[in-house]
Design a protein around this motif. Structure first.
Motif, PDB file in Angstrom:
ATOM      1  N   TRP A 111      18.183   4.456  -8.895  1.00 37.72           N
ATOM      2  CA  TRP A 111      17.997   5.880  -9.491  1.00 37.72           C
ATOM      3  C   TRP A 111      17.043   6.277  -7.775  1.00 37.72           C
ATOM      4  N   THR A 112      17.503   7.725  -7.283  1.00 41.89           N
ATOM      5  CA  THR A 112      17.185   8.477  -6.218  1.00 41.89           C
ATOM      6  C   THR A 112      15.333   8.493  -7.110  1.00 41.89           C
ATOM      7  N   GLY A 113      15.065   8.567  -5.710  1.00 40.67           N
ATOM      8  CA  GLY A 113      13.193   8.974  -5.646  1.00 40.67           C
ATOM      9  C   GLY A 113      12.559   7.715  -5.717  1.00 40.67           C
ATOM     10  N   THR A 114      13.467   6.506  -5.912  1.00 40.84           N
ATOM     11  CA  THR A 114      12.466   5.163  -6.667  1.00 40.84           C
ATOM     12  C   THR A 114      11.825   4.186  -5.347  1.00 40.84           C
ATOM     13  N   GLY A 115      12.657   4.803  -3.337  1.00 39.43           N
ATOM     14  CA  GLY A 115      12.085   3.800  -2.901  1.00 39.43           C
ATOM     15  C   GLY A 115      12.832   3.311  -1.847  1.00 39.43           C
ATOM     16  N   LYS A 116      14.261   2.969  -2.168  1.00 40.05           N
ATOM     17  CA  LYS A 116      15.337   2.268  -1.145  1.00 40.05           C
ATOM     18  C   LYS A 116      15.122   3.348   0.149  1.00 40.05           C
ATOM     19  N   ASN A 128       0.884  -1.015   0.039  1.00 43.89           N
ATOM     20  CA  ASN A 128      -0.205  -0.262   0.005  1.00 43.89           C
ATOM     21  C   ASN A 128       0.894   1.280  -0.262  1.00 43.89           C
ATOM     22  N   LYS A 129       1.852   1.140  -0.045  1.00 40.25           N
ATOM     23  CA  LYS A 129       3.019   2.802   1.130  1.00 40.25           C
ATOM     24  C   LYS A 129       4.154   2.523  -0.648  1.00 40.25           C
ATOM     25  N   LEU A 130       4.291   1.746  -1.176  1.00 39.35           N
ATOM     26  CA  LEU A 130       5.613   1.217  -2.223  1.00 39.35           C
ATOM     27  C   LEU A 130       4.966   1.619  -3.324  1.00 39.35           C
ATOM     28  N   PHE A 131       5.340   2.412  -4.590  1.00 38.20           N
ATOM     29  CA  PHE A 131       4.566   2.087  -5.631  1.00 38.20           C
ATOM     30  C   PHE A 131       5.435   1.534  -6.803  1.00 38.20           C
ATOM     31  N   VAL A 190      18.687  -6.306  -5.327  1.00 35.55           N
ATOM     32  CA  VAL A 190      17.222  -6.109  -5.312  1.00 35.55           C
ATOM     33  C   VAL A 190      16.835  -4.873  -6.251  1.00 35.55           C
ATOM     34  N   PRO A 191      16.336  -5.028  -6.796  1.00 37.70           N
ATOM     35  CA  PRO A 191      16.130  -3.294  -7.728  1.00 37.70           C
ATOM     36  C   PRO A 191      15.209  -2.460  -8.266  1.00 37.70           C
ATOM     37  N   PHE A 192      15.005  -1.085  -7.954  1.00 35.62           N
ATOM     38  CA  PHE A 192      13.938  -0.189  -7.832  1.00 35.62           C
ATOM     39  C   PHE A 192      13.699  -0.090  -9.281  1.00 35.62           C
ATOM     40  N   LEU A 193      13.000  -0.056  -9.674  1.00 35.29           N
ATOM     41  CA  LEU A 193      12.556   0.351 -11.256  1.00 35.29           C
ATOM     42  C   LEU A 193      12.327   1.891 -11.388  1.00 35.29           C
ATOM     43  N   PRO A 194      13.143   2.164 -12.553  1.00 36.98           N
ATOM     44  CA  PRO A 194      12.252   3.662 -12.321  1.00 36.98           C
ATOM     45  C   PRO A 194      11.104   4.156 -12.429  1.00 36.98           C
ATOM     46  N   GLU A 245       9.015  11.305 -24.754  1.00 37.84           N
ATOM     47  CA  GLU A 245       7.974  10.361 -24.684  1.00 37.84           C
ATOM     48  C   GLU A 245       6.841  11.137 -23.377  1.00 37.84           C
ATOM     49  N   ARG A 246       8.729  11.766 -22.300  1.00 36.33           N
ATOM     50  CA  ARG A 246       8.124  11.645 -20.848  1.00 36.33           C
ATOM     51  C   ARG A 246       7.451  10.317 -19.951  1.00 36.33           C
ATOM     52  N   VAL A 247       7.915   8.899 -19.379  1.00 36.40           N
ATOM     53  CA  VAL A 247       7.549   7.764 -19.324  1.00 36.40           C
ATOM     54  C   VAL A 247       8.267   7.591 -18.319  1.00 36.40           C
ATOM     55  N   PHE A 248       9.222   8.082 -18.123  1.00 31.79           N
ATOM     56  CA  PHE A 248       9.832   7.721 -16.411  1.00 31.79           C
ATOM     57  C   PHE A 248      10.313   9.007 -16.029  1.00 31.79           C
ATOM     58  N   SER A 249       9.798   8.996 -14.420  1.00 31.85           N
ATOM     59  CA  SER A 249      10.503  10.801 -13.358  1.00 31.85           C
ATOM     60  C   SER A 249      12.084  10.568 -13.342  1.00 31.85           C
ATOM     61  N   VAL A 250      12.198  11.834 -13.401  1.00 32.15           N
ATOM     62  CA  VAL A 250      13.772  12.250 -13.492  1.00 32.15           C
ATOM     63  C   VAL A 250      14.418  11.370 -11.888  1.00 32.15           C
ATOM     64  N   LYS A 251      13.822  12.155 -10.696  1.00 28.94           N
ATOM     65  CA  LYS A 251      13.416  12.054  -9.786  1.00 28.94           C
ATOM     66  C   LYS A 251      12.953  11.263  -8.426  1.00 28.94           C
ATOM     67  N   GLY A 252      11.946  10.311  -9.267  1.00 32.59           N
ATOM     68  CA  GLY A 252      10.792   9.511  -8.688  1.00 32.59           C
ATOM     69  C   GLY A 252      10.288  10.459  -7.623  1.00 32.59           C
ATOM     70  N   CYS A 253       9.852   9.703  -6.647  1.00 34.71           N
ATOM     71  CA  CYS A 253       9.210  10.514  -6.099  1.00 34.71           C
ATOM     72  C   CYS A 253       9.801  11.409  -4.956  1.00 34.71           C
ATOM     73  N   LYS A 254      11.339  11.570  -5.194  1.00 33.33           N
ATOM     74  CA  LYS A 254      12.307  12.267  -4.378  1.00 33.33           C
ATOM     75  C   LYS A 254      11.686  13.142  -4.370  1.00 33.33           C
ATOM     76  N   THR A 255      11.303  14.926  -4.656  1.00 33.89           N
ATOM     77  CA  THR A 255      10.949  16.171  -3.931  1.00 33.89           C
ATOM     78  C   THR A 255       9.716  16.050  -3.990  1.00 33.89           C
ATOM     79  N   ILE A 256       8.996  15.544  -4.015  1.00 34.83           N
ATOM     80  CA  ILE A 256       7.357  15.494  -3.508  1.00 34.83           C
ATOM     81  C   ILE A 256       6.539  16.078  -2.438  1.00 34.83           C
ATOM     82  N   ASP A 257       6.986  16.219  -1.661  1.00 34.87           N
ATOM     83  CA  ASP A 257       7.035  16.998   0.143  1.00 34.87           C
ATOM     84  C   ASP A 257       7.145  18.848  -0.535  1.00 34.87           C
ATOM     85  N   SER A 258       8.493  18.792  -1.724  1.00 37.98           N
ATOM     86  CA  SER A 258       8.183  20.248  -1.487  1.00 37.98           C
ATOM     87  C   SER A 258       7.458  20.404  -2.770  1.00 37.98           C
TER      88      SER A 258
END
Length: 331
Positions: A104-109, A68-71, A268-272, A312-325
């Motif tokens: 990459w950064t922001g993917t949930g590690k 429910n929390k890791l996307f 353990v791989p974390f996908l973009p 195509e703008r498919v994958f987020s460069v920073k994942g969810c890293k800057t969501i809070d700000s």
């Protein structure tokens, strides 16, 4: 007079300011002994200790949190749950659990490390038995590597001696000084004890951006071929990932014996993350703030991020890293 009554009598006199002189030696010894025991019991009740009251694996909690929390991380979720569930339910593991999380950064590690801590330790990341090392903060100077090795060995040995269920998180492994991580190789190996200390029930987690390129390339290849990202399996990534990390001279894992001797249990791989995953991150962030999820705001936040490939703008460069700000800005 019963012992409990004696204790209450002592407490009553003490709080009223009356000095008690009439105890015989035997009674005094009993009261003092019981008082000391009671004091230790109260102290241990409030102070975190290395026992099941403070350290107890919540299998259902971890599974629910991962679902429910890791996307967007179906591979990582499955591996981490199975690895933790098997390890924590094994009363006699042959070696510590060693996980290396890559992407990459922001993917949930870092977030996953937090979820693990929260479902193993009552105090979560604030537990005295969870230890975080950040390469650029704790090991910044190449010229001090010899000292770092000694300090790291002593730190791990001391903490595991204190609690065998210790967890060690090494962040920024891609910035770790070369050869430093090899100094803890004996603690991750198949030893019963080293100098009287058993490390077999400890957990070691490494976090790294290294290998992110190979993960992204595989994910892109699946997308370009019109295949679902959920069809990507560990076998599609693990070999290339471990080789990429092992041969990367900019990685703390460069030519390390931890990989050469197969001491890392899982890479353990974390996908973009895609746009839809960013939306999920934003709505989850709103809920954490006590807000009602607003899809219009979530869409604004998600669209404000940078994506690749550019056309195509498919994958987020920073994942969810800057969501809070971003949420601070849009809400």
């Amino acid at each position: 007079m019963k012992v409990a009554h004696v204790i209450l009598l002592v407490l009553a006199f003490s709080t009223s300011g009356v000095v008690v002189h009439a105890f015989d030696p035997i009674t005094t010894t009993v009261v003092v002994g019981i008082g000391a025991t009671l004091g230790r019991t109260i102290y241990n009740y409030f102070r975190e200790s290395c026992d099941p009251k403070w350290i107890s694996f919540n299998s259902t909690g971890l599974q629910t949190d991962l679902e429910n929390k890791l996307f967007g991380q179906h591979i990582a979720s499955r591996i981490i749950f199975k690895a933790l569930n098997g390890f924590m339910n094994n009363e006699n593991p042959k070696k510590p659990l060693v996980l290396s999380l890559h992407g990459w950064t922001g993917t949930g590690k870092n977030f996953v490390s937090q979820l693990i801590a929260e479902n193993v330790y009552r105090e979560g990341m604030d537990s005295n038995f969870v230890h975080v090392f950040t390469s650029t903060l704790h090991f910044p100077h190449l010229s001090h590597v010899v000292n770092y090795k000694t300090q790291l060995q002593q730190w791990i040995k001391g903490n595991v001696s204190n609690c065998e269920r210790s967890m060690f998180i090494f962040d920024e492994m891609d910035k770790m000084q070369p050869g430093l991580i090899d100094s803890i190789k004996p603690y991750l190996d198949y030893y019963d004890k080293l100098d009287g200390v058993s490390y077999r029930k400890s957990i070691f987690i490494f976090l790294s951006n290294a290998g992110g390129e190979s993960i992204i390339q595989t994910t892109l290849d699946f997308w370009k071929a019109g295949r679902r990202r959920e069809d990507i399996e560990l076998k599609d990534l693990e070999t290339a990932l471990s080789l990429s990390v092992f041969n990367n001279d900019q990685s703390g894992f460069f030519r390390t014996s931890l990989i050469d001797k197969n001491l890392v249990d899982f890479f353990v791989p974390f996908l973009p993350l895609e746009y839809k995953h960013v939306i999920q991150c934003v709505t989850a962030g709103m809920v954490d703030r006590g807000m009602d999820p607003d899809l219009d705001v979530a869409d604004q936040v998600a669209r404000d991020l940078i994506y690749f490939p550019k056309s195509e703008r498919v994958f987020s460069v920073k994942g969810c890293k800057t969501i809070d700000s971003k949420l601070d800005y849009y809400t």
